[in-house]
Design a protein around this motif. Structure first.
Motif, PDB file in Angstrom:
ATOM      1  N   GLN A 361       0.837  -1.201   0.000  1.00 32.02           N
ATOM      2  CA  GLN A 361       0.000   0.000   0.000  1.00 32.02           C
ATOM      3  C   GLN A 361       0.875   1.255   0.000  1.00 32.02           C
ATOM      4  N   GLY A 362       0.223   2.416  -0.199  1.00 35.67           N
ATOM      5  CA  GLY A 362       0.890   3.709  -0.086  1.00 35.67           C
ATOM      6  C   GLY A 362       1.536   4.165  -1.374  1.00 35.67           C
ATOM      7  N   SER A 363       2.285   5.252  -1.272  1.00 38.00           N
ATOM      8  CA  SER A 363       2.857   5.905  -2.459  1.00 38.00           C
ATOM      9  C   SER A 363       4.359   5.678  -2.622  1.00 38.00           C
ATOM     10  N   LYS A 364       4.974   4.960  -1.700  1.00 38.31           N
ATOM     11  CA  LYS A 364       6.417   4.741  -1.796  1.00 38.31           C
ATOM     12  C   LYS A 364       6.719   3.578  -2.730  1.00 38.31           C
ATOM     13  N   ASN A 365       7.963   3.545  -3.205  1.00 39.45           N
ATOM     14  CA  ASN A 365       8.359   2.506  -4.159  1.00 39.45           C
ATOM     15  C   ASN A 365       8.566   1.173  -3.429  1.00 39.45           C
ATOM     16  N   ILE A 366       7.768   0.225  -3.810  1.00 38.11           N
ATOM     17  CA  ILE A 366       7.807  -1.098  -3.176  1.00 38.11           C
ATOM     18  C   ILE A 366       7.886  -2.150  -4.287  1.00 38.11           C
ATOM     19  N   THR A 367       8.927  -2.986  -4.222  1.00 36.59           N
ATOM     20  CA  THR A 367       9.040  -4.098  -5.162  1.00 36.59           C
ATOM     21  C   THR A 367       9.320  -5.379  -4.379  1.00 36.59           C
ATOM     22  N   ILE A 368       8.437  -6.319  -4.543  1.00 37.05           N
ATOM     23  CA  ILE A 368       8.655  -7.674  -4.016  1.00 37.05           C
ATOM     24  C   ILE A 368       8.737  -8.582  -5.245  1.00 37.05           C
ATOM     25  N   LYS A 369       9.908  -9.152  -5.445  1.00 36.54           N
ATOM     26  CA  LYS A 369      10.143  -9.847  -6.709  1.00 36.54           C
ATOM     27  C   LYS A 369       9.368 -11.160  -6.830  1.00 36.54           C
ATOM     28  N   LYS A 370       9.010 -11.736  -5.691  1.00 38.37           N
ATOM     29  CA  LYS A 370       8.270 -13.003  -5.771  1.00 38.37           C
ATOM     30  C   LYS A 370       7.476 -13.219  -4.495  1.00 38.37           C
ATOM     31  N   VAL A 371       6.217 -13.623  -4.661  1.00 36.52           N
ATOM     32  CA  VAL A 371       5.400 -14.128  -3.559  1.00 36.52           C
ATOM     33  C   VAL A 371       4.921 -15.515  -3.966  1.00 36.52           C
ATOM     34  N   ALA A 372       5.197 -16.514  -3.127  1.00 37.20           N
ATOM     35  CA  ALA A 372       4.867 -17.894  -3.493  1.00 37.20           C
ATOM     36  C   ALA A 372       4.235 -18.630  -2.325  1.00 37.20           C
ATOM     37  N   PHE A 373       3.169 -19.363  -2.632  1.00 33.82           N
ATOM     38  CA  PHE A 373       2.565 -20.301  -1.695  1.00 33.82           C
ATOM     39  C   PHE A 373       2.696 -21.687  -2.326  1.00 33.82           C
ATOM     40  N   ASN A 374       3.436 -22.577  -1.684  1.00 32.46           N
ATOM     41  CA  ASN A 374       3.626 -23.928  -2.205  1.00 32.46           C
ATOM     42  C   ASN A 374       3.267 -24.944  -1.121  1.00 32.46           C
ATOM     43  N   ASN A 375       2.444 -25.912  -1.506  1.00 26.48           N
ATOM     44  CA  ASN A 375       2.059 -26.988  -0.580  1.00 26.48           C
ATOM     45  C   ASN A 375       1.442 -26.413   0.697  1.00 26.48           C
ATOM     46  N   CYS A 376       0.589 -25.423   0.529  1.00 23.64           N
ATOM     47  CA  CYS A 376      -0.015 -24.722   1.664  1.00 23.64           C
ATOM     48  C   CYS A 376      -1.529 -24.911   1.688  1.00 23.64           C
ATOM     49  N   ILE A 377      -2.103 -24.683   2.863  1.00 25.04           N
ATOM     50  CA  ILE A 377      -3.549 -24.543   3.019  1.00 25.04           C
ATOM     51  C   ILE A 377      -3.802 -23.156   3.591  1.00 25.04           C
ATOM     52  N   VAL A 378      -4.592 -22.353   2.874  1.00 21.50           N
ATOM     53  CA  VAL A 378      -4.866 -20.975   3.275  1.00 21.50           C
ATOM     54  C   VAL A 378      -6.385 -20.804   3.370  1.00 21.50           C
ATOM     55  N   TYR A 379      -6.860 -20.312   4.510  1.00 19.35           N
ATOM     56  CA  TYR A 379      -8.309 -20.153   4.640  1.00 19.35           C
ATOM     57  C   TYR A 379      -8.653 -19.056   5.635  1.00 19.35           C
ATOM     58  N   ASP A 380      -9.907 -18.594   5.545  1.00 18.78           N
ATOM     59  CA  ASP A 380     -10.469 -17.562   6.412  1.00 18.78           C
ATOM     60  C   ASP A 380      -9.597 -16.304   6.393  1.00 18.78           C
ATOM     61  N   CYS A 381      -9.496 -15.719   5.221  1.00 23.60           N
ATOM     62  CA  CYS A 381      -8.755 -14.465   5.057  1.00 23.60           C
ATOM     63  C   CYS A 381      -9.617 -13.474   4.265  1.00 23.60           C
ATOM     64  N   GLY A 382      -9.806 -12.278   4.797  1.00 26.23           N
ATOM     65  CA  GLY A 382     -10.518 -11.227   4.081  1.00 26.23           C
ATOM     66  C   GLY A 382     -12.010 -11.398   4.006  1.00 26.23           C
ATOM     67  N   VAL A 383     -12.599 -12.217   4.858  1.00 24.68           N
ATOM     68  CA  VAL A 383     -14.048 -12.437   4.842  1.00 24.68           C
ATOM     69  C   VAL A 383     -14.729 -11.370   5.708  1.00 24.68           C
ATOM     70  N   ASN A 384     -15.790 -10.766   5.180  1.00 27.93           N
ATOM     71  CA  ASN A 384     -16.553  -9.800   5.968  1.00 27.93           C
ATOM     72  C   ASN A 384     -18.049 -10.043   5.823  1.00 27.93           C
ATOM     73  N   SER A 385     -18.827  -9.390   6.660  1.00 30.80           N
ATOM     74  CA  SER A 385     -20.269  -9.622   6.670  1.00 30.80           C
ATOM     75  C   SER A 385     -20.959  -9.037   5.446  1.00 30.80           C
ATOM     76  N   ALA A 386     -20.345  -8.036   4.808  1.00 35.63           N
ATOM     77  CA  ALA A 386     -20.949  -7.423   3.623  1.00 35.63           C
ATOM     78  C   ALA A 386     -20.903  -8.330   2.400  1.00 35.63           C
ATOM     79  N   GLY A 387     -20.025  -9.312   2.435  1.00 27.85           N
ATOM     80  CA  GLY A 387     -19.955 -10.265   1.332  1.00 27.85           C
ATOM     81  C   GLY A 387     -19.057  -9.856   0.189  1.00 27.85           C
ATOM     82  N   ASN A 388     -18.385  -8.696   0.315  1.00 29.14           N
ATOM     83  CA  ASN A 388     -17.492  -8.269  -0.768  1.00 29.14           C
ATOM     84  C   ASN A 388     -16.022  -8.403  -0.396  1.00 29.14           C
ATOM     85  N   GLY A 389     -15.738  -8.817   0.814  1.00 29.28           N
ATOM     86  CA  GLY A 389     -14.369  -9.031   1.242  1.00 29.28           C
ATOM     87  C   GLY A 389     -13.648  -7.747   1.594  1.00 29.28           C
ATOM     88  N   THR A 390     -12.560  -7.879   2.347  1.00 31.08           N
ATOM     89  CA  THR A 390     -11.784  -6.708   2.773  1.00 31.08           C
ATOM     90  C   THR A 390     -10.589  -6.474   1.856  1.00 31.08           C
TER      91      THR A 390
END
Length: 545
Positions: A361-390
């Motif tokens: 986020q924000g206005s500064k220069n940010i570079t992340i060359k790689k984001v990787a999820f391997n052999n993972c289980i990811v759940y219950d992230c960004g859920v909200n009551s409005a139904g559009n997610g955070t």
């Protein structure tokens, strides 16, 4: 030819008739000799025109169904009153053994039959003949085929593994004789056969294996598994006890440090942890049944960082990992300038965050060359009551923030409230989604993968199953980017509803997620539909039947 014609035109009618009679005699004599010489060969052929017996059945076909059943069929034979059929478990057309399965006196109107309970990956011979009370029976018509895969083995669970052993199990009662792992044979004893389990020792830690279960020459099942990895060793390894302060060690880590934390431990940090500059660091959980838990409230990247890797850990937004607590927001919520080589989650569980694991986020220069999820289980992230997610699971909506390469491999994502990827103000170099199971993601009016008009670069979706969308208003969308993804061997269930941005070249599974998965609402995505075409090739492999 003209000369021959002239000779015939000069002959008198009487002589012409005489020549014709002689020619016909010679032709008849020759035909008789040829008929006598070929009669045995023709008689030996299965399609012999021999009216002294019934014709042999033709158009014989075999269709393997579900690996261990075969439908056999043949064409109707005139004057047949019934049919006899036989099946034997060899491809040599040898029906002399005790393993022959015979079915006699099939009604003349019956032109198909199904044999069940075949051995997997085994050569078989099948034959059929026509029979009548008034006419001698036909000769046999014989064909060969190979059965498909059988699966009587049960899944290898984490409790079945150690660093050097595995306990392999199968459904009982069943005929079994031995396992093969590579070229090594492991015989099954009588007591093991009764118990339906065999423990194999002497394996190598951290190694991928495939075990095949046999009964004599027939394969009755196979399972892949990986033994637990041994803890790393070396001068760069720091072993941290469950009572130690992981945050302090992490903030002071030297380059290429590996911080090893024990099974069953829980580390809880209510404040964000600042990572050291110019450092690559791995947080390594001792591999085993109970991953160590890290309850985080943020990690801040420095101006320059190497690879930040999590391996074999359970990362949660629940304070002290207590169910029902107020969830924390992020793992990474980067607003300061950084150039970071990679953020990698390997063999991890990531869960219970109000917002997202990775946000730029924000206005500064940010570079992340790689984001990787391997052999993972990811759940219950960004859920909200409005139904559009955070926030999306990987989220960047700033022109100065770029995640160059994004990879999701051999992983499961479910109950993701906003979307998988939002990167709608800058381009990436690549997005790779491969062998993933995705369920109950993408909120109202969101895109599952959203680059707006920007390029995702090399954008591929392969061997992936997409289940039910989260949006209750049926307004979730598929993808938005400068160019479409290249999609291979990937499926969507009937309860995936994309109002726009349909993902191209996906294969439609005609039933919903509940018909495909064992208990998707509870996070169990084991494939239960035995007829699902992608059962052995698509989705996170941990859920393959």
């Amino acid at each position: 030819m003209q000369a021959i014609s002239n000779v015939f035109t000069q002959l008198k009618p009487a002589k012409m008739n005489h020549l014709i009679k002689n020619a016909l005699s010679i032709i008849g004599f020759t035909a008789a000799i040829l008929s006598a010489g070929c009669s045995k060969k023709i008689d030996d052929e299965i399609t012999s025109v021999d009216f002294s017996r019934l014709f042999s059945p033709t158009a014989v076909t075999t269709t393997v169904v579900g690996g261990t059943s075969v439908n056999v069929s043949w064409a109707k034979v005139t004057k047949a009153e019934h049919y006899d059929i036989e099946l034997v478990d060899n491809g040599n057309q040898d029906f002399s053994g005790s393993s022959v399965r015979s079915v006699k006196n099939l009604d003349a109107t019956t032109l198909t039959y199904t044999f069940k309970s075949l051995y997997g990956e085994t050569d078989y011979s099948f034959r059929v003949k026509a029979v009548s009370a008034d006419t001698p029976e036909s000769k046999w018509t014989t064909v060969t085929f190979k059965s498909g895969s059988e699966q009587i083995m049960t899944r290898v669970e984490r409790t079945d593994l150690s660093q050097t052993s595995v306990t392999l199990k199968w459904k009982t009662p069943n005929d079994v004789s031995h396992f093969m792992i590579g070229s090594n044979k492991y015989d099954i004893s009588a007591s093991e056969k009764t118990a339906g389990a065999k423990t194999i020792t002497g394996l190598t830690n951290g190694t991928q294996y495939t075990a095949k279960l046999y009964y004599n020459n027939g394969v009755r099942g196979n399972r892949s598994f990986k033994t637990y990895a041994a803890n790393p060793t070396g001068t760069n390894v720091i072993n941290i006890s469950s009572a130690a302060d992981l945050a302090t060690q992490l903030a002071a880590a030297a380059n290429n440090s590996i911080l090893v934390i024990p099974q069953g431990a829980t580390f809880d940090y209510a404040s964000a942890i600042a990572l050291p500059k110019d450092v690559s660091v791995t947080i390594w959980g001792e591999d085993g049944i109970n991953r160590p838990v890290i309850a985080l409230n943020g990690l801040n990247l420095p101006l320059a960082a190497g690879t930040i890797k999590f391996a074999n850990v359970d990362i949660t937004g629940l304070p002290s990992n207590i169910p029902g607590g107020t969830k924390r927001n992020y793992i990474f919520n980067q607003s300061d300038s950084t150039v970071t080589e990679a953020i990698i989650f390997d063999n991890c569980i990531v869960r219970n965050f109000t917002n997202t694991p990775v946000r730029v986020q924000g206005s500064k220069n940010i570079t992340i060359k790689k984001v990787a999820f391997n052999n993972c289980i990811v759940y219950d992230c960004g859920v909200n009551s409005a139904g559009n997610g955070t926030y999306a699971m990987v989220h960047s909506n700033t022109a100065t923030g770029k995640i160059t390469n994004i990879e999701f491999t051999q992983s499961t994502f479910y109950d993701i409230g906003y979307a998988l990827i939002l990167h709608n103000a800058a381009a990436s170099t690549s997005v790779k989604i491969e062998n993933c199971t995705i369920y109950n993601t993408t909120g109202n009016a969101r895109y599952m993968i959203d680059y707006n008009t920007f390029s995702a670069g090399t954008f591929t979706i392969k061997n992936t199953i997409i289940g039910k969308t989260l949006s209750a208003t049926a307004t979730a969308n598929g993808y938005r980017a400068a160019s479409a993804p290249i999609v291979t061997n990937s499926y969507i269930t009937s309860d995936v509803v994309f109002a726009a941005g349909a993902i191209p070249s996906v294969i439609n599974y005609t039933n919903n997620s509940a018909n495909l998965f064992t208990e998707p609402a509870g996070g169990n995505f084991v494939i239960k539909d035995s007829l699902f075409a992608g059962a052995s090739t698509a989705g996170d492999s941990r859920w393959m039947p």
